[in-house]
Every structure is written in structure tokens, then in C-alpha cells.
Design a protein around this motif. Structure first.
Motif, PDB file in Angstrom:
ATOM      1  N   TYR A 159      26.371  35.896  41.436  1.00 29.44           N
ATOM      2  CA  TYR A 159      27.632  35.034  40.931  1.00 29.44           C
ATOM      3  C   TYR A 159      28.925  35.544  41.322  1.00 29.44           C
ATOM      4  N   LEU A 160      29.875  34.852  41.030  1.00 31.42           N
ATOM      5  CA  LEU A 160      31.588  35.231  41.457  1.00 31.42           C
ATOM      6  C   LEU A 160      31.879  35.424  39.528  1.00 31.42           C
ATOM      7  N   ILE A 161      32.619  36.140  39.650  1.00 32.84           N
ATOM      8  CA  ILE A 161      33.076  37.002  38.731  1.00 32.84           C
ATOM      9  C   ILE A 161      35.042  36.626  38.430  1.00 32.84           C
ATOM     10  N   GLU A 162      35.837  36.052  37.786  1.00 34.25           N
ATOM     11  CA  GLU A 162      36.630  36.104  37.673  1.00 34.25           C
ATOM     12  C   GLU A 162      37.099  37.214  36.369  1.00 34.25           C
ATOM     13  N   ARG A 163      38.253  37.837  36.711  1.00 36.58           N
ATOM     14  CA  ARG A 163      38.763  38.897  35.687  1.00 36.58           C
ATOM     15  C   ARG A 163      40.609  39.072  35.039  1.00 36.58           C
ATOM     16  N   ARG A 164      40.597  38.668  34.441  1.00 42.92           N
ATOM     17  CA  ARG A 164      42.202  38.557  34.839  1.00 42.92           C
ATOM     18  C   ARG A 164      42.591  40.065  34.117  1.00 42.92           C
ATOM     19  N   ILE A 165      43.062  40.544  34.833  1.00 40.23           N
ATOM     20  CA  ILE A 165      43.274  42.061  34.649  1.00 40.23           C
ATOM     21  C   ILE A 165      45.165  42.133  34.932  1.00 40.23           C
ATOM     22  N   PRO A 166      46.286  42.094  34.184  1.00 40.67           N
ATOM     23  CA  PRO A 166      48.120  41.330  34.233  1.00 40.67           C
ATOM     24  C   PRO A 166      48.074  43.226  35.060  1.00 40.67           C
ATOM     25  N   GLY A 167      48.453  42.965  36.325  1.00 39.70           N
ATOM     26  CA  GLY A 167      49.566  43.925  37.335  1.00 39.70           C
ATOM     27  C   GLY A 167      47.978  44.712  37.809  1.00 39.70           C
TER      28      GLY A 167
END
Length: 91
Positions: free
Chosen positions: A4-12
Motif C-alpha cells: 500500500y501507499l498511504i498519503e498523509r496530509r501533515i501541514p509543514g
């Protein structure tokens, strides 16, 4: 195990120091230990406001459980269907 590829939005996150990234890896590894082999982290690519993480896991549920244990968000999960690279062209 599926890939799996997991996209994580983590600003900065792209501005995190090496120490902050190391601390995040420790948290992730501790969460993986609690999953008793149901998921394995291969690597992550850090971009300005997120990460793209490569995992082997028995299911998407195991990925989501890791996220709950670690506190790292899951924006999207993609099951890898194939891996190609420059060498794919020659055979």
C-alpha cells in the motif's frame, strides 16, 4: 501481505528537523510493534505538507489501526497494483 501507499496530509512536515522526523519514526515503530506483524513500514517520502508512505499490510484496516495508534492521519490509501521503473522497458 499487500503493498500500500498511504498519503498523509501533515501541514509543514517538509520543514521538520532530522530530530523531529526521527521522533515520528519512533512513534510509528512503536505503533507497528502493537500490530504484531500485521503491517510493516518500508519507507516514506516527505513533501512540503505531507508524506507518501510505503507499507506492507494484511489489509487497509491494519493501516487505519496503525494510524489510530500512532496519531498520524490517513488522507488516502492506495493498494499497489504493479511496480515499474526504467528497467521495465527492457523486458
Amino acid at each position: 501481505m499487500k503493498h500500500y501507499l498511504i498519503e498523509r496530509r501533515i501541514p509543514g512536515i517538509g520543514t521538520y528537523s532530522q530530530e523531529q522526523l526521527r521522533d515520528a519514526a519512533v512513534v510509528s515503530n512503536d505503533a507497528l510493534d502493537k500490530l504484531a506483524g500485521r503491517a510493516r513500514w518500508l519507507q516514506s517520502f516527505v513533501v512540503a505538507d505531507g508524506t507518501f508512505c510505503s507499507y506492507l499490510a494484511e489489509s487497509e484496516d491494519a493501516i487505519r489501526e496503525h494510524a489510530g495508534l500512532s496519531g498520524f492521519p490517513v488522507t488516502n490509501i492506495y493498494e499497489v497494483q504493479a511496480v515499474i521503473g526504467p528497467e521495465t522497458a527492457s523486458g
